[in-house]
Design a protein around this motif. Structure first.
Motif, PDB file in Angstrom:
ATOM      1  N   LEU A  91       4.986  10.133 -33.608  1.00 13.66           N
ATOM      2  CA  LEU A  91       3.835  10.306 -34.105  1.00 13.66           C
ATOM      3  C   LEU A  91       3.022   8.609 -33.899  1.00 13.66           C
ATOM      4  O   LEU A  91       3.449   7.235 -33.959  1.00 13.66           O
ATOM      5  CB  LEU A  91       3.746  10.884 -35.449  1.00 13.66           C
ATOM      6  CG  LEU A  91       3.947  11.934 -35.541  1.00 13.66           C
ATOM      7  CD1 LEU A  91       3.587  11.816 -36.946  1.00 13.66           C
ATOM      8  CD2 LEU A  91       2.383  13.237 -35.546  1.00 13.66           C
ATOM      9  N   PRO A  92       1.726   8.656 -33.411  1.00 13.86           N
ATOM     10  CA  PRO A  92       0.971   7.380 -33.092  1.00 13.86           C
ATOM     11  C   PRO A  92       0.575   6.694 -34.334  1.00 13.86           C
ATOM     12  O   PRO A  92       0.731   7.531 -35.652  1.00 13.86           O
ATOM     13  CB  PRO A  92      -0.400   8.307 -32.939  1.00 13.86           C
ATOM     14  CG  PRO A  92      -0.226   8.948 -32.415  1.00 13.86           C
ATOM     15  CD  PRO A  92       0.959   9.817 -32.765  1.00 13.86           C
ATOM     16  N   THR A  93       0.884   5.569 -34.329  1.00 13.05           N
ATOM     17  CA  THR A  93       0.553   4.633 -36.172  1.00 13.05           C
ATOM     18  C   THR A  93      -0.115   4.894 -36.562  1.00 13.05           C
ATOM     19  O   THR A  93      -1.323   4.713 -36.473  1.00 13.05           O
ATOM     20  CB  THR A  93       1.479   3.477 -36.278  1.00 13.05           C
ATOM     21  OG1 THR A  93       0.754   2.731 -35.374  1.00 13.05           O
ATOM     22  CG2 THR A  93       3.039   3.632 -35.892  1.00 13.05           C
ATOM     23  N   ALA A  94      -0.664   4.354 -38.230  1.00 11.65           N
ATOM     24  CA  ALA A  94      -1.841   3.877 -38.842  1.00 11.65           C
ATOM     25  C   ALA A  94      -2.027   2.953 -38.786  1.00 11.65           C
ATOM     26  O   ALA A  94      -3.638   2.634 -38.094  1.00 11.65           O
ATOM     27  CB  ALA A  94      -2.094   4.572 -40.019  1.00 11.65           C
ATOM     28  N   LYS A  95      -1.356   2.150 -37.670  1.00  6.38           N
ATOM     29  CA  LYS A  95      -2.838   0.672 -36.787  1.00  6.38           C
ATOM     30  C   LYS A  95      -3.124   1.189 -35.604  1.00  6.38           C
ATOM     31  O   LYS A  95      -3.676   0.804 -34.782  1.00  6.38           O
ATOM     32  CB  LYS A  95      -1.812   0.042 -36.985  1.00  6.38           C
ATOM     33  CG  LYS A  95      -1.672  -1.190 -36.106  1.00  6.38           C
ATOM     34  CD  LYS A  95      -0.664  -2.455 -35.808  1.00  6.38           C
ATOM     35  CE  LYS A  95      -1.265  -3.830 -35.317  1.00  6.38           C
ATOM     36  NZ  LYS A  95       0.294  -5.187 -34.743  1.00  6.38           N
ATOM     37  N   LEU A  96      -2.626   2.050 -34.952  1.00  9.04           N
ATOM     38  CA  LEU A  96      -3.321   2.609 -33.928  1.00  9.04           C
ATOM     39  C   LEU A  96      -4.727   3.782 -33.930  1.00  9.04           C
ATOM     40  O   LEU A  96      -5.558   3.980 -33.085  1.00  9.04           O
ATOM     41  CB  LEU A  96      -2.306   3.528 -32.553  1.00  9.04           C
ATOM     42  CG  LEU A  96      -2.939   3.983 -31.325  1.00  9.04           C
ATOM     43  CD1 LEU A  96      -2.969   2.675 -30.414  1.00  9.04           C
ATOM     44  CD2 LEU A  96      -1.705   4.449 -31.210  1.00  9.04           C
ATOM     45  N   ILE A  97      -4.153   4.377 -35.292  1.00 12.38           N
ATOM     46  CA  ILE A  97      -5.874   5.920 -35.250  1.00 12.38           C
ATOM     47  C   ILE A  97      -5.269   5.958 -36.553  1.00 12.38           C
ATOM     48  O   ILE A  97      -4.255   6.258 -37.241  1.00 12.38           O
ATOM     49  CB  ILE A  97      -5.160   7.018 -34.485  1.00 12.38           C
ATOM     50  CG1 ILE A  97      -4.665   6.659 -33.114  1.00 12.38           C
ATOM     51  CG2 ILE A  97      -6.228   7.494 -34.767  1.00 12.38           C
ATOM     52  CD1 ILE A  97      -4.787   8.111 -32.305  1.00 12.38           C
ATOM     53  N   ASP A  98      -5.904   5.316 -37.189  1.00 15.49           N
ATOM     54  CA  ASP A  98      -6.557   5.578 -38.710  1.00 15.49           C
ATOM     55  C   ASP A  98      -7.733   7.276 -39.322  1.00 15.49           C
ATOM     56  O   ASP A  98      -8.683   6.226 -39.738  1.00 15.49           O
ATOM     57  CB  ASP A  98      -6.328   4.067 -39.654  1.00 15.49           C
ATOM     58  CG  ASP A  98      -5.761   4.521 -41.477  1.00 15.49           C
ATOM     59  OD1 ASP A  98      -6.527   5.957 -41.850  1.00 15.49           O
ATOM     60  OD2 ASP A  98      -5.190   4.203 -42.062  1.00 15.49           O
ATOM     61  N   LEU A  99      -8.076   8.024 -39.185  1.00 16.64           N
ATOM     62  CA  LEU A  99      -8.843   8.629 -39.165  1.00 16.64           C
ATOM     63  C   LEU A  99      -9.379   8.284 -40.640  1.00 16.64           C
ATOM     64  O   LEU A  99     -10.505   8.916 -40.581  1.00 16.64           O
ATOM     65  CB  LEU A  99      -9.017  10.199 -39.230  1.00 16.64           C
ATOM     66  CG  LEU A  99      -7.516  10.492 -38.073  1.00 16.64           C
ATOM     67  CD1 LEU A  99      -8.175  12.219 -37.471  1.00 16.64           C
ATOM     68  CD2 LEU A  99      -9.130   9.898 -37.311  1.00 16.64           C
ATOM     69  N   ARG A 100      -8.561   7.732 -41.710  1.00 13.37           N
ATOM     70  CA  ARG A 100      -9.429   7.102 -42.925  1.00 13.37           C
ATOM     71  C   ARG A 100      -9.863   6.577 -42.594  1.00 13.37           C
ATOM     72  O   ARG A 100     -10.866   6.762 -44.191  1.00 13.37           O
ATOM     73  CB  ARG A 100      -8.521   7.223 -43.861  1.00 13.37           C
ATOM     74  CG  ARG A 100      -7.127   8.324 -44.373  1.00 13.37           C
ATOM     75  CD  ARG A 100      -6.025   7.877 -45.148  1.00 13.37           C
ATOM     76  NE  ARG A 100      -4.928   7.270 -44.373  1.00 13.37           N
ATOM     77  CZ  ARG A 100      -3.651   6.484 -44.601  1.00 13.37           C
ATOM     78  NH1 ARG A 100      -2.955   6.859 -45.368  1.00 13.37           N
ATOM     79  NH2 ARG A 100      -2.893   5.932 -43.618  1.00 13.37           N
ATOM     80  N   GLN A 101     -10.583   5.596 -42.262  1.00 12.50           N
ATOM     81  CA  GLN A 101     -11.446   4.022 -41.897  1.00 12.50           C
ATOM     82  C   GLN A 101     -12.352   5.546 -41.113  1.00 12.50           C
ATOM     83  O   GLN A 101     -13.064   4.720 -40.778  1.00 12.50           O
ATOM     84  CB  GLN A 101     -10.222   3.257 -41.465  1.00 12.50           C
ATOM     85  CG  GLN A 101      -9.022   2.887 -41.586  1.00 12.50           C
ATOM     86  CD  GLN A 101      -9.321   2.366 -43.378  1.00 12.50           C
ATOM     87  OE1 GLN A 101     -10.810   1.822 -43.609  1.00 12.50           O
ATOM     88  NE2 GLN A 101      -8.461   2.948 -44.153  1.00 12.50           N
ATOM     89  N   LEU A 102     -12.849   6.485 -40.671  1.00 10.29           N
ATOM     90  CA  LEU A 102     -13.547   6.740 -39.521  1.00 10.29           C
ATOM     91  C   LEU A 102     -14.674   7.717 -40.431  1.00 10.29           C
ATOM     92  O   LEU A 102     -13.892   8.249 -40.796  1.00 10.29           O
ATOM     93  CB  LEU A 102     -12.968   8.062 -38.312  1.00 10.29           C
ATOM     94  CG  LEU A 102     -11.820   6.857 -37.652  1.00 10.29           C
ATOM     95  CD1 LEU A 102     -11.249   7.261 -36.379  1.00 10.29           C
ATOM     96  CD2 LEU A 102     -13.086   5.506 -37.014  1.00 10.29           C
ATOM     97  N   ALA A 103     -15.468   7.311 -40.058  1.00 13.88           N
ATOM     98  CA  ALA A 103     -16.387   8.475 -40.459  1.00 13.88           C
ATOM     99  C   ALA A 103     -17.105  10.146 -39.907  1.00 13.88           C
ATOM    100  O   ALA A 103     -16.914   9.197 -38.272  1.00 13.88           O
ATOM    101  CB  ALA A 103     -18.435   8.305 -41.442  1.00 13.88           C
ATOM    102  N   LEU A 104     -16.844  11.108 -39.849  1.00 11.62           N
ATOM    103  CA  LEU A 104     -16.949  11.971 -39.163  1.00 11.62           C
ATOM    104  C   LEU A 104     -18.142  12.662 -38.338  1.00 11.62           C
ATOM    105  O   LEU A 104     -19.027  13.267 -39.775  1.00 11.62           O
ATOM    106  CB  LEU A 104     -15.275  12.931 -39.072  1.00 11.62           C
ATOM    107  CG  LEU A 104     -15.809  14.546 -37.707  1.00 11.62           C
ATOM    108  CD1 LEU A 104     -15.036  13.768 -36.481  1.00 11.62           C
ATOM    109  CD2 LEU A 104     -15.260  15.591 -38.184  1.00 11.62           C
ATOM    110  N   ASN A 105     -19.243  12.207 -37.235  1.00 12.85           N
ATOM    111  CA  ASN A 105     -19.766  12.762 -37.277  1.00 12.85           C
ATOM    112  C   ASN A 105     -20.048  13.468 -35.960  1.00 12.85           C
ATOM    113  O   ASN A 105     -21.264  14.193 -35.340  1.00 12.85           O
ATOM    114  CB  ASN A 105     -21.347  10.925 -36.667  1.00 12.85           C
ATOM    115  CG  ASN A 105     -21.080  10.429 -37.582  1.00 12.85           C
ATOM    116  OD1 ASN A 105     -21.267  10.642 -39.123  1.00 12.85           O
ATOM    117  ND2 ASN A 105     -20.953   9.336 -37.760  1.00 12.85           N
TER     118      ASN A 105
END
Length: 824
Positions: A233-247
């Motif tokens: 799995l990609p790590t949180a360092k690579l992709i962390d959706l918790r830091q994103l706002a979904l628009n």
């Protein structure tokens, strides 16, 4: 009523009467013009250039048996019947490849023509024709003469040209080359898949490609059994959706998967068949239209005449290049006739797939990597000079003129490098050139016709390696019981890179060293299992895979189901393989049905009538994509909703970088299932607190969609969704009654994408056949639509019902109903 008003009403009535009479007269005129363009079925016709008379016998479905003295005469006669039944289809194919559709259809086709003109296929077709062997040129010339004779013999031009108010243009030999290019455009990816991979890499890095677009997975169905664990799995360092706002608005809209130009082909060796000969099944999945892309035919010529004629047919000495001249003469002289039965492509004089009594062969799209995007390094301060290993070179600009019906001609500047045309830019705004085997004259030819004389699977594989067609999986079965697989069509020989992502060729350390030599093309002959299967999956691993490359393979589940169905067969007959072709069991969705039931827990359903209804209906799992199945449709929709909710926020940056980015081109099922199993918090759509909440939202969306569509859930059968939409090109522009006159019926169709019976509303099996070479009388055949492209012909829809219902009909033409004699 006073006299003045009465006169006005009388005048109005007279005018209306005249209009009605005029419309009726125009209708009568058009009807008689339409009848006048019907093909000739009986009697005699003159075709200049024939060495001897040729008979064309048609059965009750209109399938012609073309019987002549020489192969060249048969080619001439085949051109005659192609033109009479399908000339407008042939015209569209050549114009599709040449980028000349706007000349017929105006502005609506201009964007298509601009995209295609980049490849300059018209000029390339002439170059290919000039390089063909003399026997191939002779065949094309005879075929071309037959096409034009057939067109001239019609009493009126094909009705499409009446509606377009134009005249058909004569056929030329290079037009048959354009037909090959038309299939190339439909079957091969010219950089789009590679660009989506590149966007993913540029957004998240190589590890994201390894996980979201895997080449090898644990569920693969390759012929050599090769599999591999899924990447981490990609790590949180690579992709962390918790830091994103979904628009992204895409998050609310489920995305249908990309429909692959696929097919099924599978074979059993003689050790597993009832008659001891090998057995082949083939159903090529293509866009369904009216008329169908294929044209059935059986062609027969006298072999003894080839060997003894004062002026022997030039093809007689070249159809079997693997034998010496003396051997060929001996084998031909000892036989009475050659007979090839199968499907032809109108516009070409060759049986594309079928049987010659010794071998039977079929195709599936290989998804081999036959193109590369090349990053161009421009010289500093200029847009016209670029760097090569030999120094600076100038970008060549060619002007293309596109004729547009009803408008002024449009000019288009096409920029070319030494590696190919410039088709876009990368993330660093460097130009991208397309290197494609389709641009190589040596990659296109008509050597496929040599299969007509092949006697063994071994010979057929060697011929396939030299065939100048879009790269295809080629599966062959022979009368002695042997079976084989290889890639038909030419492949690039890469040096210094694997071709999956763009690289710079500036320094000469990465390049194509021409085309892969025929002897180096991977193949499998006489597998120990006695079974072969091809369903657009990755076929092989290891060094052999490196030669084929990755052109965006289909998910392996359809192939695995065919593999497992074959494993259960012994003493097989054609009906056994047809049963596999018609297998609509939904094994792929079984785990999704279980997931949906697990999602709809008592707590989740309490006080939610819609969820309770979904649970009730999904529990009635038939396990098939049958037309009366409600549960299949609901579970399928649930999977699509889940995939969209999971992937929308992950790929939102990719879509922002490239609006054409398409994750459905990837084999995304294994990563999706891994995400649902492991439930990583950093890859959860930020709209939800828990993965279970995402699953419930997907389930709710299924019912919401049915409510919006006004469909009662208990009546939401798969057959009410998967309704045939097989249209004539003109029907979308005509009123309802006329459109229905041209189109095929709106039948409910079983099947779907991830099972052997591949079927969507406009895409599916363009034919189905099963045959053992030497036992063609036991073979089976089905095809959507009929032989003729003329709506008044009795053969316009003949045979279509058998295809809809999967009814077995004979592979060979039936009893003769019509006989036409072509005379010199």
């Amino acid at each position: 009523m006073n006299t003045a008003i009465a006169k006005r009403f009388g005048l109005l009535a007279s005018m209306l009467s005249l209009l009605v009479l005029g419309a009726a007269g125009a209708g009568v005129w058009f009807y008689f013009q339409l009848r006048a363009s019907l093909p000739q079925l009986d009697g005699a016709a003159t075709v200049p250039g024939l060495a001897a008379p040729v008979t064309i016998e048609r059965d009750a479905l209109g399938v012609p048996t073309v019987r002549g003295r020489t192969r060249t005469d048969v080619a001439r006669a085949l051109g005659f019947v192609h033109a009479q039944d399908r000339f407008f289809q042939m015209d569209l194919l050549r114009r599709h490849a040449a980028g000349e559709l706007a000349e017929l259809f105006g502005q609506s086709a201009l964007d298509h023509d601009k995209a295609v003109r980049v490849h300059q296929f018209h000029a390339r077709a002439r170059a290919v024709l000039a390089a063909l062997a003399p026997d191939e040129v002779a065949l094309l010339t005879a075929y071309t003469d037959g096409v034009n004779a057939g067109l001239r013999s019609l009493h009126a031009k094909p009705f499409e040209y009446l509606l377009l108010r134009t005249d058909p243009q004569p056929w030329k030999p290079e037009d048959s080359v354009l037909v090959i290019y038309a299939m190339t455009l439909d079957l091969q990816d010219a950089g789009n898949y590679e660009r989506s991979l590149t966007t993913l890499r540029d957004t998240y890095g190589q590890s994201a490609i390894n996980f979201f677009a895997p080449l090898f997975t644990p569920e693969d169905a390759a012929l050599d059994g090769s599999t591999a664990p899924l990447a981490l799995l990609p790590t949180a360092k690579l992709i962390d959706l918790r830091q994103l706002a979904l628009n992204s608005p895409a998050a609310a809209t489920p995305r249908e998967a990309f429909v692959f130009a696929g097919s099924n082909a599978f074979a059993l060796s003689g050790a597993h068949t009832a008659n001891g000969a090998a057995l082949l099944a083939n159903d090529m999945h293509l866009a369904l239209r009216v008329p169908n892309i294929w044209y059935r035919a059986s062609i027969i010529w006298s072999s003894s005449a080839e060997a003894t004629a004062d002026k022997p047919d030039p093809l007689a000495s070249s159809l079997s290049p693997l034998a010496s001249g003396a051997q060929r003469l001996s084998s031909v002289a000892s036989a009475k006739e050659d007979r090839i039965t199968g499907v032809t492509l109108p516009g070409a004089p060759v049986i594309v797939a079928g049987s010659n009594g010794h071998i039977a062969w079929g195709f599936t799209n290989a998804f081999a990597d036959t193109s590369d995007l090349v990053s161009i390094d421009l010289a500093m301060g200029t847009e016209t000079l670029y760097q090569t290993k030999h120094g600076l070179a100038k970008i060549d600009t060619h002007e293309e003129t596109i004729l547009v019906k009803g408008s002024a001609p449009v000019t288009l500047d096409v920029s070319w490098t030494e590696w190919g045309p410039i088709i876009g830019q990368d993330a660093a705004r460097r130009p991208l050139a397309l290197r494609w085997t389709a641009h190589e004259p040596a990659a296109t030819n008509f050597s496929l016709m040599q299969l007509e004389a092949a006697r063994t699977a071994t010979e057929a594989l060697a011929i396939a390696h030299r065939a100048g067609i879009p790269a295809q999986n080629f599966v062959v079965a022979d009368a002695d019981g042997a079976i084989g697989w290889t890639i038909a069509g030419r492949l690039p020989k890469r040096v210094g890179f694997d071709g999956r992502l763009p690289v710079s060729w500036t320094f000469g350390d990465r390049f194509w060293d021409g085309l892969l030599a025929p002897d180096d093309v991977p193949q499998i002959l006489a597998p120990a299992s006695g079974r072969l299967w091809s369903a657009n999956q990755r076929m092989i691993g290891g060094d052999a895979f490196a030669k084929i490359g990755d052109g965006g393979y289909e998910r392996p589940y359809r192939a695995a189901q065919i593999r497992d169905d074959l494993a259960a067969l012994e003493h097989a007959t054609p009906r056994d393989l047809l049963a596999i072709q018609l297998d609509d069991h939904a094994l792929f969705l079984a785990r999704w049905q279980k997931l949906l039931l697990a999602t709809l827990t008592p707590e989740a359903v309490a006080g939610k009538p819609a969820r309770a209804e979904l649970l009730r209906l999904a529990s009635q799992w038939e396990g098939r994509a049958s037309t009366d199945s409600v549960s299949y449709r609901l579970v399928r929709a649930f999977r699509l909703q889940v995939a969209q909710l999971v992937f929308a926020p992950i790929f939102e940056p990719c879509i922002e970088a490239d609006p054409d980015f398409d994750y459905t081109r990837f084999n995304y099922e294994p990563p999706l299932w891994t995400l649902l199993t492991q439930k990583p918090p950093h890859l959860l759509n930020p709209k939800f607190l828990r993965w279970d909440d995402l699953l419930l939202a997907a389930a709710d969306a299924v019912m919401d969609d049915l409510h919006r569509e006004g469909v009662s859930p208990d009546r939401a059968t798969w057959g009410r969704f998967n309704i045939a939409h097989i249209q004539h090109p003109f029907s979308r522009f005509l009123p309802g009654p006329l459109a229905r006159f041209l189109d095929l019926p709106s039948d409910a169709l079983p099947g779907d994408e991830d099972m052997p019976r591949f079927q969507t509303i406009q895409y599916g099996a363009s034919e189905r056949f099963v045959v053992s070479p030497g036992h063609e009388d036991e073979g089976l055949f089905e095809m959507p639509g009929g032989e003729s492209g003329h709506p008044l012909s009795p053969f316009y829809r003949a045979g279509h019902e058998a295809w809809v219902h999967g009814d077995p009909t004979p592979f060979l033409p039936g009893k003769t109903e019509h006989t036409l004699v072509l005379k010199p």
